[in-house]
Motif scaffolding. Structure first.
Motif, PDB file in Angstrom:
ATOM      1  N   ARG A  34       0.860  -1.230   0.094  1.00 36.09           N
ATOM      2  CA  ARG A  34       0.039  -0.048  -0.062  1.00 36.09           C
ATOM      3  C   ARG A  34       0.740   1.233   0.010  1.00 36.09           C
ATOM      4  O   ARG A  34       1.985   1.377   0.539  1.00 36.09           O
ATOM      5  CB  ARG A  34      -0.998   0.031   1.327  1.00 36.09           C
ATOM      6  N   HIS A  37      -1.048   7.184   0.920  1.00 37.70           N
ATOM      7  CA  HIS A  37      -2.805   7.817   0.871  1.00 37.70           C
ATOM      8  C   HIS A  37      -3.728   6.552   0.801  1.00 37.70           C
ATOM      9  O   HIS A  37      -4.729   6.679   1.319  1.00 37.70           O
ATOM     10  CB  HIS A  37      -2.672   8.520  -0.449  1.00 37.70           C
ATOM     11  N   GLU A  38      -3.247   5.414   0.419  1.00 34.08           N
ATOM     12  CA  GLU A  38      -4.186   4.157   0.739  1.00 34.08           C
ATOM     13  C   GLU A  38      -4.211   3.765   2.181  1.00 34.08           C
ATOM     14  O   GLU A  38      -5.529   3.822   2.536  1.00 34.08           O
ATOM     15  CB  GLU A  38      -3.892   3.081   0.003  1.00 34.08           C
ATOM     16  N   VAL A  40      -3.788   6.026   4.768  1.00 37.02           N
ATOM     17  CA  VAL A  40      -4.567   7.120   5.224  1.00 37.02           C
ATOM     18  C   VAL A  40      -6.132   6.750   5.002  1.00 37.02           C
ATOM     19  O   VAL A  40      -7.031   6.940   5.788  1.00 37.02           O
ATOM     20  CB  VAL A  40      -4.087   8.472   4.527  1.00 37.02           C
ATOM     21  N   GLU A  41      -6.715   6.668   3.805  1.00 32.33           N
ATOM     22  CA  GLU A  41      -8.010   6.435   3.685  1.00 32.33           C
ATOM     23  C   GLU A  41      -8.385   5.308   4.416  1.00 32.33           C
ATOM     24  O   GLU A  41      -9.577   5.503   4.885  1.00 32.33           O
ATOM     25  CB  GLU A  41      -8.136   6.151   2.124  1.00 32.33           C
ATOM     26  N   ALA A  42      -7.748   4.032   4.144  1.00 31.13           N
ATOM     27  CA  ALA A  42      -8.306   2.671   4.993  1.00 31.13           C
ATOM     28  C   ALA A  42      -8.432   2.986   6.470  1.00 31.13           C
ATOM     29  O   ALA A  42      -9.429   2.612   6.993  1.00 31.13           O
ATOM     30  CB  ALA A  42      -7.393   1.610   4.382  1.00 31.13           C
ATOM     31  N   ASP A  44      -8.513   6.097   8.099  1.00 33.69           N
ATOM     32  CA  ASP A  44      -9.038   7.200   8.364  1.00 33.69           C
ATOM     33  C   ASP A  44      -8.178   8.091   9.639  1.00 33.69           C
ATOM     34  O   ASP A  44      -8.590   8.355  10.565  1.00 33.69           O
ATOM     35  CB  ASP A  44     -10.795   6.953   9.153  1.00 33.69           C
ATOM     36  N   THR A  46      -4.694  10.655   9.741  1.00 31.56           N
ATOM     37  CA  THR A  46      -4.028  11.614   8.872  1.00 31.56           C
ATOM     38  C   THR A  46      -2.801  11.116   8.298  1.00 31.56           C
ATOM     39  O   THR A  46      -2.025  10.107   8.652  1.00 31.56           O
ATOM     40  CB  THR A  46      -3.481  12.956   9.802  1.00 31.56           C
ATOM     41  N   GLN A  47      -2.297  11.841   7.209  1.00 33.89           N
ATOM     42  CA  GLN A  47      -0.963  11.479   6.280  1.00 33.89           C
ATOM     43  C   GLN A  47       0.231  11.503   7.321  1.00 33.89           C
ATOM     44  O   GLN A  47       1.081  10.660   7.345  1.00 33.89           O
ATOM     45  CB  GLN A  47      -0.829  12.363   5.030  1.00 33.89           C
TER      46      GLN A  47
END
Length: 100
Positions: A34, A37-38, A40-42, A44, A46-47
């Motif tokens: 991964r 950004h993947e 971060v999204e998965a 929830d 912050t970067q």
């Protein structure tokens, strides 16, 4: 009995896996490589938080990052680490069920 150096290395790995976010990262990476950004999204999150935890996992030898164009793909160094996390999560689920 393993050498002191081996036990210290094992301690480093266990310390690196001690945070819930890092456990979640390992579970994500167990499914495949991964990029940040993947994750971060998965998760929830912050970067900066994900990047900080990836640095800890990388310095402990749990993950590695391979550049793919402009992104870095992170993956587990080996499956042993995923098994440790999966077993710990399963044990915690059993314990929370026993506490009811």
């Amino acid at each position: 009995m393993p050498t002191k150096q081996v036990m210290e290395g094992a301690g480093e790995i266990l310390r690196a896996l001690a945070a819930p976010v890092r456990i979640a990262i390992v579970l994500q990476l167990q499914e495949g490589p991964r990029c940040v950004h993947e994750l971060v999204e998965a998760l929830d999150a912050t970067q900066p938080l994900i990047s900080q935890h990836l640095r800890v996992l990388k310095s402990a030898g749990v993950v590695r990052g391979d550049r793919a164009g402009r992104e870095v793909l992170y993956q587990l160094i080996d499956d042993h680490l995923a098994h440790i996390v999966i077993d710990a999560v399963a044990h915690a689920e059993e314990q929370s069920g026993a506490d009811r």
